[in-house]
Write a protein that holds these residues in place. Structure first.
Motif, PDB file in Angstrom:
ATOM      1  N   GLU A 200       0.880  -1.283   0.088  1.00  0.00           N
ATOM      2  CA  GLU A 200       0.057   0.180   0.055  1.00  0.00           C
ATOM      3  C   GLU A 200       1.014   1.244   0.054  1.00  0.00           C
ATOM      4  O   GLU A 200       0.517   2.184  -0.578  1.00  0.00           O
ATOM      5  CB  GLU A 200      -0.841   0.026   1.258  1.00  0.00           C
ATOM      6  N   MET A 201       1.862   1.292   0.768  1.00  0.00           N
ATOM      7  CA  MET A 201       2.921   2.553   0.891  1.00  0.00           C
ATOM      8  C   MET A 201       3.334   2.717  -0.470  1.00  0.00           C
ATOM      9  O   MET A 201       3.538   3.858  -0.730  1.00  0.00           O
ATOM     10  CB  MET A 201       3.904   2.380   1.901  1.00  0.00           C
ATOM     11  N   ARG A 202       3.913   1.666  -0.995  1.00  0.00           N
ATOM     12  CA  ARG A 202       4.568   1.735  -2.421  1.00  0.00           C
ATOM     13  C   ARG A 202       3.538   2.270  -3.522  1.00  0.00           C
ATOM     14  O   ARG A 202       4.093   2.964  -4.372  1.00  0.00           O
ATOM     15  CB  ARG A 202       5.184   0.253  -2.767  1.00  0.00           C
ATOM     16  N   GLU A 203       2.503   1.915  -3.463  1.00  0.00           N
ATOM     17  CA  GLU A 203       1.400   2.119  -4.335  1.00  0.00           C
ATOM     18  C   GLU A 203       1.031   3.776  -4.121  1.00  0.00           C
ATOM     19  O   GLU A 203       1.077   4.592  -5.010  1.00  0.00           O
ATOM     20  CB  GLU A 203       0.202   1.353  -4.349  1.00  0.00           C
ATOM     21  N   ARG A 204       0.874   4.190  -2.917  1.00  0.00           N
ATOM     22  CA  ARG A 204       0.715   5.527  -2.603  1.00  0.00           C
ATOM     23  C   ARG A 204       1.522   6.415  -2.719  1.00  0.00           C
ATOM     24  O   ARG A 204       1.209   7.622  -3.128  1.00  0.00           O
ATOM     25  CB  ARG A 204      -0.117   5.336  -1.292  1.00  0.00           C
ATOM     26  N   MET A 205       2.824   6.056  -2.509  1.00  0.00           N
ATOM     27  CA  MET A 205       3.865   7.068  -2.830  1.00  0.00           C
ATOM     28  C   MET A 205       4.548   6.762  -4.169  1.00  0.00           C
ATOM     29  O   MET A 205       5.490   7.435  -4.404  1.00  0.00           O
ATOM     30  CB  MET A 205       5.004   6.662  -1.567  1.00  0.00           C
ATOM     31  N   SER A 206       4.028   6.136  -5.027  1.00  0.00           N
ATOM     32  CA  SER A 206       4.559   5.858  -6.331  1.00  0.00           C
ATOM     33  C   SER A 206       4.851   7.153  -7.104  1.00  0.00           C
ATOM     34  O   SER A 206       5.647   7.138  -8.144  1.00  0.00           O
ATOM     35  CB  SER A 206       3.897   4.737  -7.283  1.00  0.00           C
ATOM     36  N   GLY A 207       3.892   8.221  -6.859  1.00  0.00           N
ATOM     37  CA  GLY A 207       4.117   9.365  -7.712  1.00  0.00           C
ATOM     38  C   GLY A 207       5.386  10.386  -7.198  1.00  0.00           C
ATOM     39  O   GLY A 207       5.420  11.290  -7.818  1.00  0.00           O
ATOM     40  N   ASN A 208       6.084  10.005  -6.206  1.00  0.00           N
ATOM     41  CA  ASN A 208       6.946  10.814  -5.884  1.00  0.00           C
ATOM     42  C   ASN A 208       8.527   9.915  -6.025  1.00  0.00           C
ATOM     43  O   ASN A 208       8.405   8.869  -5.212  1.00  0.00           O
ATOM     44  CB  ASN A 208       7.011  11.116  -4.179  1.00  0.00           C
ATOM     45  N   ILE A 209       9.295  10.566  -6.980  1.00  0.00           N
ATOM     46  CA  ILE A 209      10.518   9.776  -7.274  1.00  0.00           C
ATOM     47  C   ILE A 209      11.660  10.354  -6.458  1.00  0.00           C
ATOM     48  O   ILE A 209      11.797  11.588  -6.345  1.00  0.00           O
ATOM     49  CB  ILE A 209      10.571  10.133  -8.826  1.00  0.00           C
ATOM     50  N   CYS A 210      12.530   9.412  -6.056  1.00  0.00           N
ATOM     51  CA  CYS A 210      13.736   9.600  -5.412  1.00  0.00           C
ATOM     52  C   CYS A 210      14.841   9.173  -6.152  1.00  0.00           C
ATOM     53  O   CYS A 210      15.254   8.081  -6.314  1.00  0.00           O
ATOM     54  CB  CYS A 210      13.816   9.091  -4.103  1.00  0.00           C
ATOM     55  N   ARG A 211      15.632  10.153  -7.115  1.00  0.00           N
ATOM     56  CA  ARG A 211      16.554   9.894  -8.036  1.00  0.00           C
ATOM     57  C   ARG A 211      17.896   9.145  -7.379  1.00  0.00           C
ATOM     58  O   ARG A 211      18.632   8.373  -7.892  1.00  0.00           O
ATOM     59  CB  ARG A 211      16.799  10.859  -8.705  1.00  0.00           C
ATOM     60  N   CYS A 212      17.885   9.421  -5.933  1.00  0.00           N
ATOM     61  CA  CYS A 212      19.245   8.761  -5.254  1.00  0.00           C
ATOM     62  C   CYS A 212      18.754   7.365  -4.907  1.00  0.00           C
ATOM     63  O   CYS A 212      19.823   6.934  -4.409  1.00  0.00           O
ATOM     64  CB  CYS A 212      19.428   9.902  -3.987  1.00  0.00           C
ATOM     65  N   GLY A 213      17.407   7.116  -4.771  1.00  0.00           N
ATOM     66  CA  GLY A 213      17.144   5.614  -4.581  1.00  0.00           C
ATOM     67  C   GLY A 213      17.144   5.262  -3.038  1.00  0.00           C
ATOM     68  O   GLY A 213      17.393   4.219  -2.566  1.00  0.00           O
ATOM     69  N   ALA A 214      16.419   6.299  -2.264  1.00  0.00           N
ATOM     70  CA  ALA A 214      16.368   6.087  -0.545  1.00  0.00           C
ATOM     71  C   ALA A 214      15.105   5.606  -0.448  1.00  0.00           C
ATOM     72  O   ALA A 214      14.629   5.619   0.788  1.00  0.00           O
ATOM     73  CB  ALA A 214      16.821   7.519  -0.067  1.00  0.00           C
ATOM     74  N   TYR A 215      14.569   4.801  -1.232  1.00  0.00           N
ATOM     75  CA  TYR A 215      13.090   4.403  -0.898  1.00  0.00           C
ATOM     76  C   TYR A 215      13.081   3.489   0.343  1.00  0.00           C
ATOM     77  O   TYR A 215      11.931   3.642   0.953  1.00  0.00           O
ATOM     78  CB  TYR A 215      12.766   3.465  -2.339  1.00  0.00           C
ATOM     79  N   SER A 216      14.094   2.491   0.387  1.00  0.00           N
ATOM     80  CA  SER A 216      13.826   1.838   1.644  1.00  0.00           C
ATOM     81  C   SER A 216      13.584   2.425   2.910  1.00  0.00           C
ATOM     82  O   SER A 216      13.014   2.275   3.868  1.00  0.00           O
ATOM     83  CB  SER A 216      14.811   0.594   1.693  1.00  0.00           C
ATOM     84  N   ASN A 217      14.723   3.500   3.135  1.00  0.00           N
ATOM     85  CA  ASN A 217      14.870   4.350   4.076  1.00  0.00           C
ATOM     86  C   ASN A 217      13.327   5.249   4.213  1.00  0.00           C
ATOM     87  O   ASN A 217      13.023   5.609   5.552  1.00  0.00           O
ATOM     88  CB  ASN A 217      15.871   5.281   4.261  1.00  0.00           C
ATOM     89  N   ILE A 218      12.993   5.500   3.395  1.00  0.00           N
ATOM     90  CA  ILE A 218      11.635   6.605   3.211  1.00  0.00           C
ATOM     91  C   ILE A 218      10.724   5.798   3.724  1.00  0.00           C
ATOM     92  O   ILE A 218       9.658   6.099   4.327  1.00  0.00           O
ATOM     93  CB  ILE A 218      11.337   7.016   1.859  1.00  0.00           C
TER      94      ILE A 218
END
Length: 235
Positions: A200-218
């Motif tokens: 759910e979190m990944r789907e709902r936040m999919s419109g916000n891109i982190c070009r550094c790739g800090a997704y797991s920490n986010i």
């Protein structure tokens, strides 16, 4: 030999005729390369037509807009083509909201408008007459961080930090969506309150891109706040 040279008057030097021919050709080429010179106004000439390269640029159409940003009322006169993003950054000097792609694809410009997260680069300022806008500056202060801001710091949810304001604003509104029971594309049971799973979190936040790739920490930062404060309060 060129016919023009053969037509030279008797007794006229052929080299002189050739030189004049080359000069005339150079002048013609120069005139063709300078369209502005060809369009210069002469007595009796008509004015340039609208849409032509020489037509004057029309003055911008201005209009007033009044709205509240981070609890403060503002009234500005802006070009009707001004986006909400440019109003915030250029007119109100709230530069926490970032301009990334300027096409609504990266989420760096995310703000909360009347309780809903939006891409401010895709929304005209005039569309928000009377709106309540919350930017990253309005979520928290250095002395009193919003829980998401503190969690991003704790979990190192950023690297360059450019996307971080949009990520945090989006996450704050997203937690409120979950509280209100708004389903997402991956919500399994539309009749029950959504559970904030990793999917759910990944789907709902999919419109916000982190070009550094800090997704797991986010995701770790958001999950901590969701567990400690499921309401996603913006206080």
């Amino acid at each position: 030999m060129d016919d023009h040279l053969n037509d030279a008057a008797p007794g006229r030097d052929i080299d002189t005729a050739r030189r004049e021919l080359l000069i005339a050709g150079a002048l013609t080429a120069t005139a063709a390369a300078l369209p502005g010179a060809a369009g210069a106004q002469t007595p009796g000439a008509t004015a340039p037509q609208a849409g032509s390269p020489n037509a004057a640029t029309p003055a911008p159409v201005l209009s007033k807009v009044a709205l509240r940003v981070n609890g403060q009322r503002y009234e500005k006169e802006v070009d009707t083509r001004t986006t909400l993003l440019d109003l915030l950054r250029e007119h109100l000097r709230l530069t926490g909201t970032k301009k990334g792609c300027d096409q609504g694809q990266c989420g760096a410009c995310t703000v909360i408008a009347d309780g809903r997260r939006i891409n401010s680069c895709l929304s005209l300022a005039l569309m928000h007459e009377g709106s309540e806008i919350v930017t990253i500056e309005g979520l928290g202060t250095p002395d009193k961080l919003h829980p998401l801001q503190a969690a991003f710091v704790k979990h190192d949810g950023y690297q360059c930090g450019y996307c971080t304001p949009g990520q945090i604003c989006s996450a704050a509104a997203m937690l409120d969506e979950v509280k209100r029971g708004i389903p997402s594309h991956v919500t399994a049971d539309l009749n029950a309150r959504p559970l904030l799973s990793p999917m759910e979190m990944r789907e709902r936040m999919s419109g916000n891109i982190c070009r550094c790739g800090a997704y797991s920490n986010i995701m770790d930062a958001i999950a901590e706040v969701a567990g400690a404060n499921p309401a996603g309060s913006q206080a």
